[in-house]
Design an enzyme around this catalytic site. Structure first.
Site, mmCIF file in Angstrom:
data_model
loop_
_atom_site.group_PDB
_atom_site.id
_atom_site.type_symbol
_atom_site.label_atom_id
_atom_site.label_comp_id
_atom_site.label_asym_id
_atom_site.label_seq_id
_atom_site.Cartn_x
_atom_site.Cartn_y
_atom_site.Cartn_z
ATOM 1 N N ASP A 100 -11.719 -7.661 -1.205
ATOM 2 C CA ASP A 100 -12.387 -8.963 -1.225
ATOM 3 C C ASP A 100 -13.723 -8.833 -0.508
ATOM 4 O O ASP A 100 -13.943 -7.898 0.275
ATOM 5 C CB ASP A 100 -11.520 -10.029 -0.543
ATOM 6 C CG ASP A 100 -11.183 -9.666 0.897
ATOM 7 O OD1 ASP A 100 -11.568 -10.416 1.792
ATOM 8 O OD2 ASP A 100 -10.525 -8.627 1.134
ATOM 9 N N GLU B 60 0.836 -1.201 0.000
ATOM 10 C CA GLU B 60 0.000 0.000 0.000
ATOM 11 C C GLU B 60 0.874 1.255 0.000
ATOM 12 O O GLU B 60 0.576 2.230 -0.697
ATOM 13 C CB GLU B 60 -0.907 -0.010 1.236
ATOM 14 C CG GLU B 60 -1.918 -1.144 1.238
ATOM 15 C CD GLU B 60 -2.584 -1.358 2.583
ATOM 16 O OE1 GLU B 60 -3.696 -1.919 2.601
ATOM 17 O OE2 GLU B 60 -1.992 -0.981 3.616
ATOM 18 N N GLY C 236 -11.877 -5.753 3.641
ATOM 19 C CA GLY C 236 -12.924 -6.663 3.203
ATOM 20 C C GLY C 236 -14.255 -5.930 3.167
ATOM 21 O O GLY C 236 -14.541 -5.105 4.037
ATOM 22 N N MET D 154 -8.149 -3.716 9.808
ATOM 23 C CA MET D 154 -7.400 -3.993 11.025
ATOM 24 C C MET D 154 -6.755 -2.745 11.636
ATOM 25 O O MET D 154 -5.990 -2.877 12.594
ATOM 26 C CB MET D 154 -6.323 -5.049 10.739
ATOM 27 C CG MET D 154 -6.886 -6.375 10.264
ATOM 28 S SD MET D 154 -5.628 -7.626 9.879
ATOM 29 C CE MET D 154 -4.998 -8.004 11.517
ATOM 30 N N GLU D 155 -7.070 -1.549 11.098
ATOM 31 C CA GLU D 155 -6.390 -0.348 11.586
ATOM 32 C C GLU D 155 -7.278 0.875 11.802
ATOM 33 O O GLU D 155 -7.023 1.688 12.690
ATOM 34 C CB GLU D 155 -5.253 0.060 10.619
ATOM 35 C CG GLU D 155 -4.122 -0.924 10.505
ATOM 36 C CD GLU D 155 -4.396 -2.035 9.500
ATOM 37 O OE1 GLU D 155 -3.838 -3.133 9.674
ATOM 38 O OE2 GLU D 155 -5.180 -1.794 8.552
#
Length: 215
Positions: free
Chosen positions: A180, A12, A60, A156-157
């Site tokens: 996804d 990223e 996601g 996750m962040e």
């Protein structure tokens, strides 16, 4: 305006760094997960003193109208793996850190600017939920959506960065590219295909948003 961009992973970081050369825009990698994200946000605040922090990267997706490469903008954020219990305070909700908001709200000005963007990729505004779990199974995604049926993206962040910004009073928003759709995926195959074949140009929406702030 000094703008800080925080990403979790090297792939990223490489994509975002290639898009920004302005010294007033700093792109930094924090590492994966909530602790890394919060530490990275605090370090950026202490050293760069940004007027705005943007969390960006992949996530996601969830929802019938969410597709790979769509962008989810955080109208609000919560943790999907936090539960403080009811032993002391029976008003604290699932996903809420006791003493902090039930959901962190994106900065209203930044959210309004995101809704004015004219981009080729589809943009959705809504809830992003965060936790220390890479969602690679339908069962795990069903569990998360069971608690947060209105969630449009899982990462996750973002919420950890939102919490750091809330405490430091720094305007914040998250832009997450859908890599996804766990409820339509098997063994994270869509995620791997995203990085192999789809990711290029996926962060142009973030670039367009930053440029809109600099005008």
């Amino acid at each position: 305006m000094k703008i800080g961009l925080i990403v979790a992973m090297d792939k990223e970081l490489r994509q975002l760094q290639s898009l920004f050369t302005d010294g007033n825009v700093l792109v930094q990698k924090c590492g994966i997960g909530k602790v890394n994200a919060a530490l990275g946000a605090q370090r950026m605040i202490n050293e760069f003193h940004p007027d705005v922090i943007i969390s960006t990267g992949c996530a996601g997706g969830n929802g019938d109208d969410i597709n790979i490469q769509d962008v989810v903008v955080s109208a609000e954020l919560a943790y999907h793996d936090v539960y403080c219990g009811r032993a002391i305070d029976d008003t604290t909700q699932y996903g809420q850190v006791q003493g902090l908001p039930v959901r962190f709200q994106a900065d209203p000005f930044l959210l309004r600017k995101s809704e004015e963007l004219n981009c080729s990729l589809k943009i959705h505004s809504g809830l992003i939920v965060t936790g220390d779990w890479f969602v690679d199974s339908k069962d795990k995604m069903r569990e998360i959506v069971g608690h947060f049926p209105d969630a449009l993206a899982v990462d996750m962040e973002s919420c950890a960065i939102a919490q750091a910004c809330y405490i430091n009073k720094v305007p914040f928003i998250s832009f997450r590219v859908v890599s996804d759709i766990p409820l339509r995926d098997t063994d994270a195959s869509q995620y791997h295909d995203f990085w192999d074949n789809v990711a290029e140009q996926s962060f142009q929406v973030t670039k367009t948003f930053v440029e809109s702030l600099q005008q």
